[in-house]
Design an enzyme around this catalytic site. Structure first.
Site, short mmCIF file in Angstrom:
data_model
loop_
_atom_site.label_atom_id
_atom_site.label_comp_id
_atom_site.label_asym_id
_atom_site.label_seq_id
_atom_site.Cartn_x
_atom_site.Cartn_y
_atom_site.Cartn_z
N ASP A 1 37.62 -13.26 4.82
CA ASP A 1 36.83 -13.84 5.90
C ASP A 1 35.45 -13.19 5.92
OD1 ASP A 1 39.06 -15.26 6.62
OD2 ASP A 1 39.61 -13.91 8.27
N1 URA Z 1 43.70 -12.18 6.60
C1 URA Z 1 42.70 -12.48 7.45
O1 URA Z 1 42.92 -12.83 8.59
N2 URA Z 1 41.43 -12.36 7.00
C2 URA Z 1 41.12 -11.95 5.75
O2 URA Z 1 39.93 -11.86 5.40
C3 URA Z 1 42.17 -11.65 4.87
C4 URA Z 1 43.46 -11.76 5.31
#
Ligand code: URA
Length: 227
Positions: free
Chosen positions: A102
């Site tokens: 993310d």
């Molecule tokens: N899970 C999430 O919520 N975000 C990420 O970036 C990776 C795994």
């Protein structure tokens, strides 16, 4: 692509002409005479006919990057800076991501020009571990360990998450090990526990690839030794 199609296309021989060159023992792939016209050939292999290069081998390229927060896990974007904007390598245009983080997350991102390698790392049946260090806005209840191991029903995808390992390190700090990568997966899992929110999420490892301590945010390096 099949070997006969590559030769037919590059040398303009047509399929029959390509097969005849192959049967005549005039073609090598990676230095070895090959007569099998159906043999799949990748762009990482050198193909030679009568001593002349039909296809030069492209080098495989694998990189690791320490993604800082605020950078998008994409190769281009009209608005946000992307992980590719942080990389200064002559062949960076050939790269794609082997798994995303993310925008707010930090840590290890792998990039490659080899689809076989990236697919193997993200294949859920291969159970490649992804390890994350997460900080939360509230105490993590002990029962969370069992909930992560049982899995959560994700109605949007119509699936139950695979067993995940949660190690509570401190009241608001934990290490999570997943073998899959669903959209916002860890955030959604914690949210199911009375709405716990993450204050940070950092990927430490993907399979055998560990984010090195001396790779600072925004830095990247080539991963050597993969053929
Ligand atoms: N899970 C999430 O919520 N975000 C990420 O970036 C990776 C795994």
């Amino acid at each position: 692509m099949k070997l006969e199609d590559l030769i037919a296309k590059r040398l303009g021989t047509g399929t029959r002409g390509a097969r005849s060159l192959l049967l005549g023992g005039r073609v090598t792939v990676g230095g070895t005479i090959t007569t099998d016209h159906r043999r799949p050939v990748s762009r990482f292999e050198e193909v030679v006919c009568d001593g002349a290069i039909v296809q030069a081998a492209t080098g495989r390229l694998h990189l690791m990057l320490h993604k800082p927060a605020g950078i998008l896990s994409a190769t281009s974007d009209p608005v946000h800076r992307t992980v590719l904007d942080l990389i200064d390598h002559p062949d960076k245009a050939t790269l794609h991501l082997a798994g995303r983080l993310d925008r707010s997350s930090t840590g290890l991102v792998l990039l490659t020009n080899d689809g076989t390698w990236s697919e193997a790392l993200s294949d859920p049946t291969a159970k490649v571990e992804k390890v994350y260090l997460v900080a939360t806005d509230r105490s993590i209840p002990d029962e969370a360990v069992a909930r992560f191991a049982e899995g959560f029903w994700f109605a949007t995808e119509g699936l139950t998450t695979r067993p995940a390992r949660l190690e509570i390190l401190e009241e608001r700090l934990a290490r999570v090990t997943l073998v899959e990568g669903r959209y916002h997966q860890i955030k959604r899992m914690f949210h199911r526990l009375d709405g716990i929110r993450l204050t940070s999420l950092h990927r430490e490892r993907v399979g055998p690839y560990l984010l090195p301590d001396d790779l600072a945010p925004e830095q990247w390096r080539v991963i050597a030794g993969i053929d």
